[in-house]
Structures are given as structure tokens and as C-alpha cells.
Write an enzyme that holds these catalytic residues in place. Structure first.
Site, PDB file in Angstrom:
ATOM      1  N   GLY A  11     -16.013  -5.493 -17.922  1.00  0.00           N
ATOM      2  CA  GLY A  11     -16.560  -5.371 -16.574  1.00  0.00           C
ATOM      3  C   GLY A  11     -16.980  -3.970 -16.200  1.00  0.00           C
ATOM      4  N   SER A  12     -16.869  -3.033 -17.154  1.00  0.00           N
ATOM      5  CA  SER A  12     -17.239  -1.642 -16.846  1.00  0.00           C
ATOM      6  C   SER A  12     -18.739  -1.402 -16.919  1.00  0.00           C
ATOM      7  CB  SER A  12     -16.521  -0.683 -17.797  1.00  0.00           C
ATOM      8  OG  SER A  12     -16.914  -0.909 -19.139  1.00  0.00           O
ATOM      9  N   GLY A  13     -19.480  -2.349 -17.524  1.00  0.00           N
ATOM     10  CA  GLY A  13     -20.937  -2.207 -17.604  1.00  0.00           C
ATOM     11  C   GLY A  13     -21.469  -1.930 -18.994  1.00  0.00           C
ATOM     12  N   SER A  64     -21.693  -3.778 -21.856  1.00  0.00           N
ATOM     13  CA  SER A  64     -22.577  -4.787 -22.448  1.00  0.00           C
ATOM     14  C   SER A  64     -23.886  -4.918 -21.678  1.00  0.00           C
ATOM     15  CB  SER A  64     -21.862  -6.140 -22.525  1.00  0.00           C
ATOM     16  OG  SER A  64     -20.786  -6.067 -23.443  1.00  0.00           O
ATOM     17  N   GLU A 102     -19.368  -4.619 -29.966  1.00  0.00           N
ATOM     18  CA  GLU A 102     -18.122  -5.071 -30.601  1.00  0.00           C
ATOM     19  C   GLU A 102     -18.424  -5.791 -31.921  1.00  0.00           C
ATOM     20  OE1 GLU A 102     -15.185  -4.315 -29.540  1.00  0.00           O
ATOM     21  OE2 GLU A 102     -15.212  -4.068 -27.368  1.00  0.00           O
TER      22      GLU A 102
END
Length: 280
Positions: free
Chosen positions: A43-45, A47, A171
Site C-alpha cells: 500500500g506504499s505505492g 507497484s 517482487e
């Protein structure tokens, strides 16, 4: 060929009751020839950035500059398509993107889609197959009959067959056993040494320390820290405040420090740690 994001914001489902802002005024440069890592929690941005880099997403505001091409909220698909040849994107579990009846056909699909002749596309496919460490003998096999690790290599070969200047990895070793992960990271290292710019999203700090030349720390859609891995992993308190770790050898050095051992700077790789012990 480098990439820059200039004041980029991105909102999912904009204009609906479900809209969610994923990036806030992001400015960052990925230098040509670098091995740049992005780290941060889910959720940090991270991707979202990956998919902005090759035009799968368009910025809600701001712009992405790939070489001399600008991507913004008004960009058309015909303007973006050439970028997708230059910027290869490897998703998590890329084997889920396999679809063809044979390995050769699957790998050759990308180049043919960009106008390369069937003969040249198949030649590129065979070269890419060898590059990822697989035998030509697999060319006529159904990719779904291969092992999970082989399927992932075939999927990556399909990206490499398009001969990208930049390889974006989200990933890429997720779900692989330690040996498979080591082999794949070694492949990406060799690709970087051959001149390809690598962009890596990972939660494995040892990989950042071992391979990256630059690292960007993300939190809630914002860039909160940038630098070399050596510089970033010295900021242990800051990273722990963000609930992020450091490489295992750095953690070990911290334990030694608590027992009175002094380091001029914290080692971030095993090689560096050994060098400190031997030469002081």
C-alpha cells in the site's frame, strides 16, 4: 535510457465513491544504467509506480518521462506503445501471463506483436530461452507442463525477447525456493552488467544491499528517503520507525555494537563485514 517521475500523483477509480489516492506528488529519477530498488509496506505505492513506468497506468497529474517521451493523463495508446518495448515489466508471479501452446510461441509473441518477423522473433525467443538458463529442447513443450520455476523463466524470457532497455521487476522471486531465488537474482545481475537498467520492487533488504545501486523508500504514496543502499541502511532508527528492516548482516553488526564492538559505518553485505573484521 533513464526515467523520471515529475510531481506524479495517481488515484484509483478517480471520480467514483471508491476513489483512492495511491501516489502524492512523486518526483524521482531512475538513472540510465542503474539498479534502482523501491522498498516499503504493502500500500506504499511501489507497484503503482512500476505500472506507471511503462504506461500501463497514466498519471492522474504530473508526468513520467521515458527517454524523450512524455506520459501524462492525456497520453494516447499509440504514443505509449513504443515505451512498452523499451520498458519490460515483470509482474509478481509472471507465469500467470503464459498462454500459448508451446514455449517458443509464448516467448516469440511479444516481438511479433511489435512488428518483428516470425523468423526473427523465434530467433530472439531461443536466445532469451538460453539467457534465462533453459535448454532449447523445451521450445516445443507446453509451458504449463513445466515446473513453477521453469514457467517463471519462460515468462521472463518473453519480456527479454523484446530487448528492453529497462527491466522493471515487481517482487520477481516471490514464491521461489532459495536456490531458484538465487539463480534468478544472479540472472538480473548479469543483465544489469550487460547494460540494462533494472528497477526492483522487493521486501528483501539483503537483495537491495547485494544488488542495488540506489534505493527509494516509500510510505503511504510518498517518497520518504532516497540514497545509495549504504547510506539508507545507516538510518536504522528511521527505517525501524517506518517498520522496515535492514539486511541480516547489518542487524548482526548492530548486536555486536550493543556489546561494545565499534563500526565506522554499519556493514550492509557479508563481504563488507568480512573486510571490516580482517582489516578493521
Amino acid at each position: 535510457m533513464g526515467i523520471s517521475l515529475e510531481n506524479v500523483s495517481y488515484t484509483y477509480q478517480s471520480g467514483t465513491p471508491f476513489e483512492r489516492r495511491a501516489l502524492f506528488d512523486m518526483t524521482v529519477t531512475i538513472k540510465d544504467g542503474s539498479y534502482t530498488a523501491f522498498i516499503g509496506h504493502t500500500g506504499s505505492g511501489k507497484s503503482t509506480i512500476m505500472q506507471l513506468l511503462n504506461g500501463l497506468y497514466l498519471p492522474t497529474s504530473g508526468q513520467v518521462k521515458v527517454d524523450d517521451t512524455i506520459i501524462n493523463s492525456q497520453s494516447k495508446n499509440k504514443e505509449i506503445k513504443p515505451i512498452r518495448k523499451k520498458v519490460g515489466l515483470v509482474f509478481q508471479f509472471p507465469e500467470s501471463q503464459l498462454f500459448a501452446e508451446t514455449v517458443l510461441e509464448d516467448i516469440a509473441f511479444g516481438p511479433q506483436n511489435f512488428g518483428v518477423s516470425k523468423e526473427e522473433a523465434e530467433q530472439r525467443a531461443l536466445e532469451s530461452l538460453r539467457l534465462v538458463g533453459l535448454s532449447d529442447e523445451l521450445r516445443d513443450q507446453n509451458p504449463f507442463d513445466l515446473s513453477g520455476g521453469q514457467m517463471r523463466r519462460v515468462a521472463i524470457a518473453g519480456i527479454l525477447a523484446m530487448q528492453p532497455d529497462i527491466l522493471v521487476l515487481d517482487e520477481p522471486t516471490a514464491g521461489l525456493d532459495p536456490q531458484g531465488r538465487k539463480e534468478l537474482m544472479s540472472l538480473f545481475k548479469q543483465l544489469h552488467l550487460s547494460g540494462i537498467t533494472i528497477v526492483l520492487v522487493t521486501h528483501l533488504m539483503d537483495d537491495v544491499a547485494d544488488y542495488a545501486t540506489a534505493v527509494n523508500v516509500m510510505e503511504k504514496g510518498r517518497l520518504v528517503l532516497s540514497g545509495t543502499p549504504k547510506d539508507v541502511f545507516q538510518k536504522v532508527a528511521f527505517l525501524k520507525e517506518k517498520q522496515l528492516g535492514v539486511p541480516k548482516i547489518t542487524e548482526f553488526a548492530l548486536q555486536l555494537q550493543e556489546k561494545g564492538y565499534s563500526f565506522e559505518s554499519l556493514p550492509i553485505t557479508i563481504e563488507e563485514f568480512v573486510e571490516v573484521l580482517v582489516h578493521g
